[in-house]
Motif scaffolding. Structure first.
Motif, short mmCIF file in Angstrom:
data_model
loop_
_atom_site.label_atom_id
_atom_site.label_comp_id
_atom_site.label_asym_id
_atom_site.label_seq_id
_atom_site.Cartn_x
_atom_site.Cartn_y
_atom_site.Cartn_z
N PRO A 165 0.82 -1.21 0.00
CA PRO A 165 0.00 0.00 0.00
C PRO A 165 0.86 1.27 0.00
CG PRO A 165 -0.67 -1.52 1.75
CD PRO A 165 0.60 -2.05 1.18
N GLY A 166 0.55 2.16 -0.92
CA GLY A 166 1.26 3.43 -0.98
C GLY A 166 2.64 3.38 -1.59
N VAL A 167 3.10 2.17 -2.01
CA VAL A 167 4.44 2.06 -2.60
C VAL A 167 4.36 2.30 -4.10
CG1 VAL A 167 6.43 0.56 -3.00
CG2 VAL A 167 5.18 0.41 -0.84
N GLU A 168 5.10 3.31 -4.55
CA GLU A 168 5.16 3.59 -5.99
C GLU A 168 6.63 3.62 -6.36
OE1 GLU A 168 3.51 7.00 -9.00
OE2 GLU A 168 2.41 6.63 -7.16
N VAL A 169 7.08 2.66 -7.15
CA VAL A 169 8.50 2.57 -7.47
C VAL A 169 8.85 3.55 -8.59
CG1 VAL A 169 10.40 1.03 -8.11
CG2 VAL A 169 8.52 0.16 -6.72
N PHE A 170 8.21 3.40 -9.75
CA PHE A 170 8.41 4.32 -10.88
C PHE A 170 7.07 4.93 -11.25
CE2 PHE A 170 11.98 1.52 -12.95
CZ PHE A 170 12.82 1.83 -11.91
N GLY A 171 7.11 6.17 -11.72
CA GLY A 171 5.92 6.76 -12.33
C GLY A 171 5.89 6.41 -13.81
N PRO A 172 4.86 6.87 -14.53
CA PRO A 172 4.84 6.66 -15.98
C PRO A 172 6.05 7.37 -16.62
CG PRO A 172 2.77 7.60 -15.18
CD PRO A 172 3.73 7.65 -14.04
N GLU A 173 6.61 6.77 -17.66
CA GLU A 173 7.78 7.37 -18.30
C GLU A 173 7.44 8.76 -18.84
OE1 GLU A 173 11.38 6.21 -21.40
OE2 GLU A 173 9.74 4.79 -21.07
N ALA A 174 8.29 9.74 -18.55
CA ALA A 174 8.09 11.10 -19.04
C ALA A 174 8.74 11.25 -20.41
CB ALA A 174 8.69 12.10 -18.05
N GLU A 175 8.33 12.28 -21.12
CA GLU A 175 8.90 12.51 -22.45
C GLU A 175 10.06 13.50 -22.35
OE1 GLU A 175 6.33 13.51 -25.66
OE2 GLU A 175 4.86 11.98 -25.12
N VAL A 176 11.11 13.21 -23.11
CA VAL A 176 12.23 14.16 -23.20
C VAL A 176 12.54 14.37 -24.68
CG1 VAL A 176 13.36 13.74 -20.98
CG2 VAL A 176 13.86 12.23 -22.89
N PRO A 177 13.07 15.55 -25.01
CA PRO A 177 13.37 15.81 -26.43
C PRO A 177 14.50 14.93 -26.94
CG PRO A 177 14.17 17.60 -25.03
CD PRO A 177 13.40 16.68 -24.15
N GLU A 178 14.56 14.76 -28.25
CA GLU A 178 15.65 14.00 -28.86
C GLU A 178 16.97 14.69 -28.52
OE1 GLU A 178 16.57 12.33 -33.27
OE2 GLU A 178 14.50 12.93 -32.83
N GLY A 179 17.99 13.92 -28.24
CA GLY A 179 19.28 14.52 -27.89
C GLY A 179 19.39 14.90 -26.43
N ALA A 180 18.41 14.49 -25.61
CA ALA A 180 18.46 14.79 -24.17
C ALA A 180 19.67 14.10 -23.54
CB ALA A 180 17.17 14.33 -23.49
N THR A 181 20.17 14.67 -22.46
CA THR A 181 21.31 14.06 -21.77
C THR A 181 20.89 12.71 -21.18
OG1 THR A 181 20.74 15.05 -19.64
CG2 THR A 181 22.17 16.34 -21.11
N GLN A 183 21.36 11.78 -18.16
CA GLN A 183 20.71 12.04 -16.87
C GLN A 183 19.22 12.32 -17.06
OE1 GLN A 183 22.53 14.42 -13.68
NE2 GLN A 183 20.71 15.71 -13.62
N ASP A 184 18.89 13.16 -18.04
CA ASP A 184 17.47 13.49 -18.28
C ASP A 184 16.70 12.26 -18.77
OD1 ASP A 184 17.91 16.04 -17.46
OD2 ASP A 184 17.59 16.99 -19.41
N ARG A 185 17.34 11.44 -19.59
CA ARG A 185 16.66 10.22 -20.09
C ARG A 185 16.41 9.25 -18.93
NH1 ARG A 185 21.01 9.12 -24.31
NH2 ARG A 185 20.16 7.02 -24.46
N LEU A 186 17.39 9.16 -18.03
CA LEU A 186 17.23 8.29 -16.86
C LEU A 186 16.08 8.79 -15.98
CD1 LEU A 186 18.24 6.06 -14.86
CD2 LEU A 186 19.76 7.80 -13.89
N LEU A 187 16.07 10.09 -15.71
CA LEU A 187 15.02 10.67 -14.86
C LEU A 187 13.64 10.43 -15.50
CD1 LEU A 187 16.88 13.96 -13.98
CD2 LEU A 187 16.18 12.23 -12.32
N ALA A 188 13.55 10.63 -16.81
CA ALA A 188 12.28 10.44 -17.51
C ALA A 188 11.84 8.98 -17.45
CB ALA A 188 12.41 10.89 -18.97
N PHE A 189 12.81 8.06 -17.55
CA PHE A 189 12.50 6.63 -17.54
C PHE A 189 11.83 6.23 -16.23
CE2 PHE A 189 13.43 2.13 -16.89
CZ PHE A 189 13.07 1.59 -18.11
N VAL A 190 12.32 6.80 -15.10
CA VAL A 190 11.75 6.43 -13.80
C VAL A 190 10.54 7.29 -13.42
CG1 VAL A 190 13.92 5.46 -12.95
CG2 VAL A 190 13.39 7.85 -12.44
N GLY A 191 10.12 8.16 -14.35
CA GLY A 191 8.89 8.91 -14.12
C GLY A 191 9.06 10.34 -13.63
N ARG A 192 10.30 10.86 -13.69
CA ARG A 192 10.53 12.26 -13.31
C ARG A 192 10.45 13.13 -14.56
NH1 ARG A 192 11.51 9.25 -9.32
NH2 ARG A 192 12.87 9.79 -7.58
#
Length: 198
Positions: A165-181, A183-192
């Motif tokens: 209950p209440g445990v959320e590991v990753f959010g939905p994958e976020a979108e990042v522009p092509e050529g993103a760093t 770090q940004d791709r990793l953050l987007a993958f985990v839902g940031r």
């Protein structure tokens, strides 16, 4: 002589602690990139996860100031408890049952709370206007781990409550522009959202 996992944990805990120390008193209630969490809640989560790492060993966090009273002292006490496990070969090698299967206490710490520190360090830094650049070695290592997660497990990670209950590991994958760093791709993958600002 300490292990590679223990050294990695210490380096990441040092980086996280520097961010905790740098939070101004008026910033603790700032919103964070983790929806529903303030800056203080990010630190609370990390401390709670240190306790989770100790549980399979029949241990718990030592008495310490609460994160509400003194976040710095609370984190320092929690990391000392985990470092005591990593520094004791018999405890570090103790077998633990985890959701990912049996592994040693050291492996569990390395794959869970140690891997969490850079990501939640980004959350805390972004919430409190600090430098949020993650260590490139940590980013590359985390990216390799994320890309190796089997699709069925990834789906569970993205399902709120799948691990309790209440445990959320990753959010939905976020979108990042092509050529993103990376770090940004990793953050987007985990839902940031890498563009998130308080």
């Amino acid at each position: 002589m300490t292990s590679e996992a223990a050294d990695r944990y210490r380096r990441r805990a040092d980086a996280f602690e520097r961010k905790v120390v740098s939070v101004r008193p008026d910033q603790w209630s700032n919103p964070s990139p983790c929806e529903k969490w303030t800056a203080r809640d990010v630190v609370r989560h990390i401390i709670d996860m240190h306790g989770v790492m100790l549980r399979p060993l029949g241990r718990s966090l030592s008495p310490a100031p609460s994160v509400d009273d003194d976040p710095v002292a609370a984190f320092r006490a929690a990391r000392a408890d985990v470092e005591a496990v990593l520094d004791d070969p018999s405890l570090a090698g103790e077998p633990c049952e985890t959701f990912a299967g049996p592994m040693s206490a050291e492996q569990n710490i390395d794959q869970v709370v140690s891997d969490d520190l850079p990501l939640h360090g980004w959350d805390l830094a972004r919430a409190t206007s600090q430098d949020d650049t993650m260590d490139s070695e940590d980013v590359e290592r985390a990216w390799a781990v994320m890309k190796a997660i089997p699709p069925e497990l990834l789906e569970r990670f993205r399902t709120p409550g799948a691990f309790g209950p209440g445990v959320e590991v990753f959010g939905p994958e976020a979108e990042v522009p092509e050529g993103a760093t990376l770090q940004d791709r990793l953050l987007a993958f985990v839902g940031r959202d890498p563009r998130w600002r308080p």
